[in-house]
Structures are given as structure tokens and as C-alpha cells.
Design a protein around this motif. Structure first.
Motif, PDB file in Angstrom:
ATOM      1  N   GLU A 284       0.716  -1.184   0.112  1.00 37.46           N
ATOM      2  CA  GLU A 284      -0.168   0.014  -0.052  1.00 37.46           C
ATOM      3  C   GLU A 284       0.799   1.189   0.028  1.00 37.46           C
ATOM      4  N   LEU A 285       1.974   1.181   0.708  1.00 35.97           N
ATOM      5  CA  LEU A 285       2.897   2.344   0.553  1.00 35.97           C
ATOM      6  C   LEU A 285       3.891   2.659  -0.880  1.00 35.97           C
ATOM      7  N   LEU A 289       4.169   5.659  -3.540  1.00 37.48           N
ATOM      8  CA  LEU A 289       5.370   5.974  -3.912  1.00 37.48           C
ATOM      9  C   LEU A 289       5.768   5.639  -5.079  1.00 37.48           C
ATOM     10  N   ALA A 290       5.277   4.849  -6.011  1.00 32.85           N
ATOM     11  CA  ALA A 290       5.448   4.782  -7.425  1.00 32.85           C
ATOM     12  C   ALA A 290       5.328   6.052  -8.247  1.00 32.85           C
ATOM     13  N   PRO A 291       4.167   6.660  -8.350  1.00 32.93           N
ATOM     14  CA  PRO A 291       3.791   7.871  -8.970  1.00 32.93           C
ATOM     15  C   PRO A 291       4.934   9.107  -8.528  1.00 32.93           C
ATOM     16  N   ILE A 292       5.081   8.893  -7.167  1.00 34.80           N
ATOM     17  CA  ILE A 292       6.159   9.840  -6.746  1.00 34.80           C
ATOM     18  C   ILE A 292       7.437   9.971  -7.247  1.00 34.80           C
ATOM     19  N   ARG A 293       7.974   8.454  -7.253  1.00 33.16           N
ATOM     20  CA  ARG A 293       9.080   8.159  -8.041  1.00 33.16           C
ATOM     21  C   ARG A 293       9.079   8.562  -9.392  1.00 33.16           C
ATOM     22  N   ASN A 294       8.101   8.343 -10.035  1.00 34.99           N
ATOM     23  CA  ASN A 294       7.833   8.691 -11.618  1.00 34.99           C
ATOM     24  C   ASN A 294       7.989   9.920 -11.879  1.00 34.99           C
ATOM     25  N   ALA A 295       7.446  10.778 -10.984  1.00 29.49           N
ATOM     26  CA  ALA A 295       7.335  12.211 -11.055  1.00 29.49           C
ATOM     27  C   ALA A 295       8.725  12.880 -10.969  1.00 29.49           C
ATOM     28  N   VAL A 296       9.331  12.492  -9.957  1.00 24.61           N
ATOM     29  CA  VAL A 296      10.825  12.742  -9.889  1.00 24.61           C
ATOM     30  C   VAL A 296      11.624  12.358 -11.077  1.00 24.61           C
ATOM     31  N   SER A 297      11.700  11.326 -11.550  1.00 24.53           N
ATOM     32  CA  SER A 297      12.178  10.921 -12.808  1.00 24.53           C
ATOM     33  C   SER A 297      12.015  11.770 -14.176  1.00 24.53           C
ATOM     34  N   ASP A 314      15.455  17.169  -5.885  1.00 23.44           N
ATOM     35  CA  ASP A 314      16.685  16.121  -5.193  1.00 23.44           C
ATOM     36  C   ASP A 314      16.182  15.973  -3.700  1.00 23.44           C
ATOM     37  N   ILE A 315      15.551  16.984  -3.185  1.00 27.38           N
ATOM     38  CA  ILE A 315      15.202  16.585  -1.609  1.00 27.38           C
ATOM     39  C   ILE A 315      14.062  15.559  -1.754  1.00 27.38           C
ATOM     40  N   ILE A 316      13.060  15.706  -2.642  1.00 26.52           N
ATOM     41  CA  ILE A 316      12.012  14.610  -2.751  1.00 26.52           C
ATOM     42  C   ILE A 316      12.758  13.354  -3.151  1.00 26.52           C
ATOM     43  N   ASP A 317      13.637  13.475  -3.988  1.00 26.76           N
ATOM     44  CA  ASP A 317      14.295  11.923  -4.501  1.00 26.76           C
ATOM     45  C   ASP A 317      15.196  11.594  -3.293  1.00 26.76           C
ATOM     46  N   ARG A 318      15.884  12.038  -2.432  1.00 28.15           N
ATOM     47  CA  ARG A 318      16.438  11.484  -1.215  1.00 28.15           C
ATOM     48  C   ARG A 318      15.561  11.108  -0.354  1.00 28.15           C
ATOM     49  N   GLN A 319      14.590  11.690   0.077  1.00 31.11           N
ATOM     50  CA  GLN A 319      13.607  11.257   0.913  1.00 31.11           C
ATOM     51  C   GLN A 319      12.812  10.292   0.546  1.00 31.11           C
ATOM     52  N   LEU A 320      12.736  10.101  -0.760  1.00 32.70           N
ATOM     53  CA  LEU A 320      11.900   9.260  -1.123  1.00 32.70           C
ATOM     54  C   LEU A 320      12.604   7.760  -1.265  1.00 32.70           C
ATOM     55  N   THR A 321      13.889   7.952  -1.535  1.00 31.64           N
ATOM     56  CA  THR A 321      14.671   6.770  -1.372  1.00 31.64           C
ATOM     57  C   THR A 321      14.931   6.318   0.011  1.00 31.64           C
ATOM     58  N   HIS A 322      14.994   7.310   0.993  1.00 25.20           N
ATOM     59  CA  HIS A 322      14.921   7.003   2.507  1.00 25.20           C
ATOM     60  C   HIS A 322      13.815   6.113   2.908  1.00 25.20           C
ATOM     61  N   ILE A 323      12.453   6.730   2.719  1.00 25.01           N
ATOM     62  CA  ILE A 323      11.388   6.036   2.692  1.00 25.01           C
ATOM     63  C   ILE A 323      11.171   4.611   2.110  1.00 25.01           C
ATOM     64  N   THR A 324      11.769   4.540   0.950  1.00 25.51           N
ATOM     65  CA  THR A 324      11.636   3.136   0.343  1.00 25.51           C
ATOM     66  C   THR A 324      12.741   2.172   1.091  1.00 25.51           C
ATOM     67  N   ARG A 325      13.807   2.662   1.478  1.00 25.04           N
ATOM     68  CA  ARG A 325      14.671   1.779   2.173  1.00 25.04           C
ATOM     69  C   ARG A 325      14.127   1.351   3.464  1.00 25.04           C
ATOM     70  N   LEU A 326      13.341   2.249   4.059  1.00 22.01           N
ATOM     71  CA  LEU A 326      12.828   1.880   5.360  1.00 22.01           C
ATOM     72  C   LEU A 326      11.804   0.758   5.356  1.00 22.01           C
ATOM     73  N   VAL A 327      10.821   0.946   4.288  1.00 19.08           N
ATOM     74  CA  VAL A 327       9.983  -0.028   3.936  1.00 19.08           C
ATOM     75  C   VAL A 327      10.730  -1.465   3.603  1.00 19.08           C
ATOM     76  N   ASP A 328      11.689  -1.471   2.710  1.00 20.84           N
ATOM     77  CA  ASP A 328      12.160  -2.630   2.489  1.00 20.84           C
ATOM     78  C   ASP A 328      13.065  -3.361   3.986  1.00 20.84           C
ATOM     79  N   LYS A 618       7.745  -1.792  -6.976  1.00 16.43           N
ATOM     80  CA  LYS A 618       7.249  -0.241  -6.859  1.00 16.43           C
ATOM     81  C   LYS A 618       8.021   0.281  -5.543  1.00 16.43           C
ATOM     82  N   PRO A 619       8.529   1.714  -5.710  1.00 11.47           N
ATOM     83  CA  PRO A 619       8.488   2.459  -6.614  1.00 11.47           C
ATOM     84  C   PRO A 619       9.964   1.808  -7.438  1.00 11.47           C
ATOM     85  N   ALA A 620      10.001   1.715  -8.745  1.00  9.88           N
ATOM     86  CA  ALA A 620      11.185   1.147  -9.601  1.00  9.88           C
ATOM     87  C   ALA A 620      12.043   2.368  -9.874  1.00  9.88           C
TER      88      ALA A 620
END
Length: 634
Positions: A284-285, A289-297, A314-328, A618-620
Motif C-alpha cells: 500500500e505504501l 510512492l511509485a507515481p512520486i518516484r515517476n514524477a521525480v524521474s 533532489d530533496i524529494i528524491d533523497r527522502q523517497l529513497t529513504h522511505i523506500t529503504r525503510l519499507v524494505d 514499486k517504486p522502481a
């Protein structure tokens, strides 16, 4: 000895003589006639066979000659004769002695003989050899005693007897240990005392006895109550006990305290539910996150971006990477606790592990303005490992160093050979770790304060995960620090392996990349639209569908080269959509990718077995999507 009579003469002989003949003919009983003083006056062949004496040996001697010395010393033979006179008859059992000194267990009946005036004229003494019966009885008694001692000494099982109505008749040490009652407190009370009030109201004890009475045995599990009122989870077996005629004598009841097993079972069920919840939570997270990642890309693909927008991107990108890593990390901790993480081990260059980790963590390190130094051996070194998991270890250590080192600090990655091991260290000049915290920091959800600021984030699972992954590889991970403010060092050691690299393959010739027709299928419209926009910016011809039925209709005329297919969609899900796409003439040769928020190993295995060509979680990242499309072009 009188001459034997012929049958005819025996019939005509006087009664006394006929009785004598009858006594003489008995060989299984020793029959003696005694004088009033206890002297032997008659001796039959059965007595000779049983005791070994001839008539000549015993006539005129006292019967005490057959008794053991201690019995003679306490005048037991005379006592027997006295009792026979008083009661008319005396019966006894005890040890007697043969002529050869051997002992036998005798049943003795002495009858007093009196004349018409009541005067004592003597005694008749009949002796039977019951040694074999005595031996069997002793063996049975010994066996029963051993069994009783065994049952009474068992402490892990409550073993006790019930009568036909369920009242307690026997009680062992195990029953006392489990239920808390001493034997004198519970014997005679009904076994329903051990049941909860609800079970007693439902007549569960009576039903158990009824089933055991009918079927011979019943087994059950449920809550039972101890003397102190506490409940325990019990496994109970009740067995009906019957005699050789089939008559019910009572019940044997064996109880085991299974509380710990129940707790373990509940814990496993809770862990399973938690893992299922985490998997659903991750899914669900990842969907938003996937469209957010897509928007950053997409923003990264746009040229001439305003510097302020670029900084925000770049801030969104870094924080998105951090959230994705926490989920993983959350998911991986759940998998570790249930042993579901499987390594794909192969000879792995530590240079690749370092490069992949630095590439992922570079934005975080740069955001804190840290300097990164990398020290590698002159020659390539290899370990047997899973590249993805070892990179995950390094990423967690680098994230930890970046987080706990003040901005502008120094982080060093050092890879060294130590004997037959490869030691990899992540060293920083940050806040350091107190000596008492060096092991505690590896505990799940533990977060040492060490001057931690409110802006620091984390769940306290990164180091736990890192150590567990290293140990799965057969290595060790340790932390060291000179104390607060003195920086810290994390070193993991893995066995060195020798890799046969063979000849390096020739680099492929560069060809102009042809655009692909890509169909994006996702019921999340933001996700579908943003992925489609990103693919178009990459130069591909892309269309999107918002469900399985929509995708099947579009694929017939669009004839996609690649299908990015979500799995969890209402109506027709991804697996059924895949099946129908494979049957369409326009999509039979398409490269179909499962693009989903579920990324566990069992999820990738399931999609592979279903017939998907690849699996993207996702988010790829943009790079992962580009690499996948490049595979299709080859």
C-alpha cells in the motif's frame, strides 16, 4: 507298608483302609496324619514327592522338621496346631524346607480330628507347593511396584486414576507439579475441578468420560485450572480401563502442560500475521510512492529546470529513497525472524558491492556535505555472497555513518585482506558510541541517544538487519568506538574465495536504440499516467490502461513490445490479465513485466512461475526501468 489290594479287594475292604488307599494315591498334595502332639503317624506318596523324605525318614518325628529355623524358634508349628484345636481348622502360607535344604512356598491346611466325645485324637495336615504361583505373584507385584514408582516419579506428565464416575483415585508427582494439589487434597474429588467454569457449565468433563467409555480413548486440548486459579493449556488423554470381562473399572488420565508450546504457536501465528500485515503495508505504501518516484524521474529528464525546482526535486528524491529503504528494511526484518530470507550466493567482487552501495547512498552523503574516502586492495577480492544483500549491508552502514556524523564529516570505506578473510570497514569521525552501547545498538528497534537530534530518523532496525545478513553469509559484524565524540567503526568480515573470471567478454557493438511500444496497466491512475509520461520522455511509444479488461482491449490493436502490468487490480487481476494477453495475437510475443508493490522472494517466484518475463518492485528507480527496457531491445 501294606500290600496293594486288587480293585475287587479294594471295594470290599473296610472304609479306613479304602481311605488310606485314596490318600496314598494322591501325588499333588502332601497328606500327613499327626498325633495330638504333632508327631507324624502317616505319610503319603505326595508328601514324599513334595518334601523328599521317605516314610521311614519321618514317621514319629515332629512336623517342625519342615519349618525354617526362625519359625521353629518362635514356636510357629505349635501355634498352628493350637489354632487348629481352637478353631477346628487352620490355614497358612509360608516357606517350608525340603530334605535337600531347598525352600518352597507352601499352602498348609491343618484340621483337628476329634472323637465322639470331643477328645482330640490327632490332626490331618495337607500341604500344597505354590512356589510357582508365589513366583508369578512376586514378579507381578514387583512389576506393579516398579510401574507405580515409575508413574509416581514422572514429573512432566500428570498421571492419575479416576473411578467410573470421574472421582480421583490415584495421583502422581507430575499431577501435583502441574496442578498444584497434593494427593490428600484431591483424591476423592471430581476431576471437573480442573476445568474452567465455562467448560463445567458446558459439561465438557462428562462428555470426555462418555467418549472414552464408548470409544476406549479420547484426546483433547484446552485450558485447565490449577489449584491457585491460574490457567494452563493442557493436552489430555483419557483411557477407559476394563477387566478381562470388559467391565469398566475406571479411567486413566494423562495430562501434559503445553502452555509454552501454545505461547510459541500463538507467537508464530502473531508473527505470521505481522509479516502479512507488513507485506500489505509495503504494497500500500509502494503504490503511492511509485507515481512520486515517476514524477521525480520525469523532472530529472526535463532540461533547463529552475535551480529552486531542481533542489526541491533532489530533496524529494533523497527522502523517497529513504522511505523506500525503510519499507524494505521492515519487510526484511520480518523475513529474517521467520527464516524466509534466501541468499543467492555466487563469487562476488567487493568492488561491486562498494560501487553499488556508494551509488545508492551518494545523494544522502552529499546532502550532509560529507567527504567519502574509499580504500581497496590492489587486486580484486571476492567473497561468496549475494550482491544485493551485501550492498544492503553496506548501505545501512553508510546511512548510519551519514546520520550520526555532523555535516562536513569524513566517512571512509576500507576493504582489507586479513588472513583468509575480507574485512570491510565503514569508519566515520562522528558522534561515536558509548562502550555500554556497542552491542545494544544491534538489538532490534534499539536506538541509542548519543546526542541524537530530533531531525535524526530511523526505526532502529538497520544495524540488526545488517548483522543478520552478514551472519547469514557466515561472517561477523562488530562495532568499535573510542567513546562519545570520537567517531565509530563498523567492520564485517567474510571468508575470502578465489573466483575464476575466465576471459573477459568482448564489448558489444553499439547500435542505435529503437523505441519500444510499451503498455502500462495500473488501476492507480497517477501511477499509470506518470509511468507513461516518463516512458514517452525516454523516447518510447507508450499507452496506459486503468484495468485488466481495458488493457486486453487496447493490446489487440496497440501490439505492445513491453507490458508493465500491476497485479492487484479490481475485476481482472494481473495474473488473469497475463493469461488473456498471452492468447491475443497482438500480444503473444510481448515482454510482460509484473510491476507491483509486492517484492518478497516468494512474490518474484510466484510471478516467474505464472509466466511473467520480469518483476519490478514499486517504486522502481528510473535506472532499473531503463535497464529493463534495454534488455528487451537486445
Amino acid at each position: 507298608m501294606p500290600l496293594p489290594l486288587t480293585p475287587a479287594a479294594a471295594i470290599d475292604a473296610p472304609l479306613e483302609q479304602r481311605l488310606q488307599l485314596l490318600i496314598e494315591a494322591v501325588v499333588d498334595y502332601a497328606i500327613l496324619i499327626l498325633t495330638p502332639e504333632g508327631l507324624i503317624s502317616s505319610w503319603n506318596s505326595g508328601a514324599e514327592k513334595l518334601k523328599g523324605y521317605t516314610r521311614k525318614d519321618v514317621l514319629g518325628r515332629h512336623i517342625s522338621m519342615f519349618y525354617e529355623p526362625d519359625a521353629v524358634a518362635r514356636a510357629w508349628p505349635d501355634f498352628e496346631l493350637q489354632q487348629a484345636v481352637l478353631a477346628g481348622r487352620f490355614e497358612d502360607e509360608g516357606w517350608r524346607v525340603r530334605k535337600d535344604g531347598s525352600r518352597f512356598w507352601a499352602n498348609v491346611v491343618i484340621t483337628a480330628v476329634k472323637d465322639d466325645t470331643g477328645a482330640l485324637t490327632g490332626f490331618i495336615k495337607i500341604t500344597r507347593d505354590l512356589t510357582e504361583r508365589r513366583r508369578h505373584e512376586e514378579a507381578l507385584r514387583t512389576s506393579e511396584e516398579r510401574f507405580r514408582l515409575l508413574v509416581e516419579s514422572v514429573r512432566d506428565y500428570g498421571i492419575f486414576m479416576l473411578d467410573t464416575e470421574g472421582f480421583v483415585q490415584g495421583w502422581n508427582a507430575g499431577a501435583q507439579a502441574i496442578k498444584g494439589y497434593a494427593a490428600e487434597e484431591i483424591v476423592g474429588r471430581h476431576f471437573s475441578n480442573f476445568y474452567t467454569p465455562e467448560d463445567r457449565l458446558a459439561r465438557r468433563p462428562e462428555r470426555g468420560l462418555a467418549i472414552a467409555r464408548e470409544q476406549g480413548r479420547v484426546e483433547d486440548e484446552g485450558w485447565r485450572v490449577r489449584k491457585d486459579g491460574t490457567a494452563f493449556w493442557a493436552n489430555v488423554v483419557i483411557t477407559a480401563i476394563r477387566n478381562e470381562r470388559g467391565e469398566l473399572l475406571g479411567f486413566g488420565k494423562v495430562t501434559r502442560d503445553m502452555t509454552e508450546r501454545r505461547k510459541l504457536s500463538d507467537l508464530e501465528a502473531s508473527s505470521r500475521r505481522m509479516n502479512e500485515f507488513l507485506a500489505m503495508l509495503a504494497h500500500e505504501l509502494r503504490n503511492p510512492l511509485a507515481p512520486i518516484r515517476n514524477a521525480v524521474s520525469i523532472m530529472r529528464l526535463e532540461s533547463n529546470v529552475n535551480p529552486v525546482v531542481a533542489k526541491s526535486r533532489d530533496i524529494i528524491d533523497r527522502q523517497l529513497t529513504h522511505i523506500t529503504r525503510l519499507v524494505d528494511d521492515l519487510l526484511d526484518v520480518g523475513r529474517l525472524t521467520t527464516g524466509k530470507i534466501k541468499l543467492r550466493q555466487a563469487p562476488t567482487a567487493m568492488a561491486d558491492v562498494v560501487a553499488r552501495s556508494v551509488e545508492t547512498m551518494r545523494p544522502v552523503i552529499d546532502a550532509h556535505h560529507h567527504s567519502l574516502k574509499i580504500s581497496m586492495p590492489a587486486e580484486p577480492v571476492f567473497v561468496s555472497g549475494d550482491l544485493t544483500r551485501l550492498a544492503q549491508v553496506m548501505q545501512n552502514l553508510l546511512a548510519n555513518a551519514a546520520r550520526y556524523t555532523p555535516d562536513g564529516g569524513i566517512i571512509e570505506i576500507r576493504v582489507e585482506l586479513m588472513d583468509q578473510f575480507v574485512a570491510t570497514s565503514v569508519i566515520d569521525n562522528g558522534r561515536g558510541i558509548d562502550a555500554g552501547e556497542l552491542e545494544a545498538i544491534f538489538e532490534l528497534f534499539h536506538q541509542g541517544d548519543n546526542g541524537k537530534s530530533p531531525t535524526d530518523s530511523g526505526l532502529g532496525i538497520g544495524l540488526t538487519l545488517a548483522r543478520s545478513l552478514v551472519e547469514l553469509h557466515g561472517g561477523t559484524l562488530e562495532a568499535s568506538s573510542a567513546g562519545r565524540g570520537q567517531g565509530s567503526s563498523f567492520r564485517f568480515r567474510l571468508p575470502l574465495v578465489v573466483a575464476d573470471l575466465g576471459a573477459a567478454p568482448a564489448p558489444p557493438e553499439e547500435e542505435a536504440a529503437a523505441p519500444l511500444r510499451v503498455l502500462v496497466v495500473d488501476d492507480n491512475r497517477d501511477g499509470a499516467d506518470s509511468t507513461t509520461d516518463m516512458l514517452r520522455l525516454l523516447g518510447h511509444e507508450a499507452q496506459c490502461a486503468y484495468g485488466g479488461a481495458h488493457a486486453i482491449g487496447m493490446a489487440a490493436h496497440f501490439a505492445p513490445d513491453v507490458v508493465l502490468l500491476d497485479l492487484s487490480m479490481p475485476g481482472i487481476d494481473g495474473f488473469e490479465t497475463l493469461r488473456q494477453l498471452r492468447e491475443l495475437p497482438g500480444a503473444q510475443g510481448a515482454f510482460i513485466v509484473a510491476m507491483t508493490g509486492y517484492g518478497a522472494q516468494q512474490d518474484t517466484r510466484r510471478t516467474s512461475e505464472a509466466g511473467f518475463d520480469a518483476h519490478l518492485t514499486k517504486p522502481a528507480p528510473l535506472e532499473a526501468l531503463i535497464a529493463l527496457l534495454d534488455r528487451v531491445r537486445v
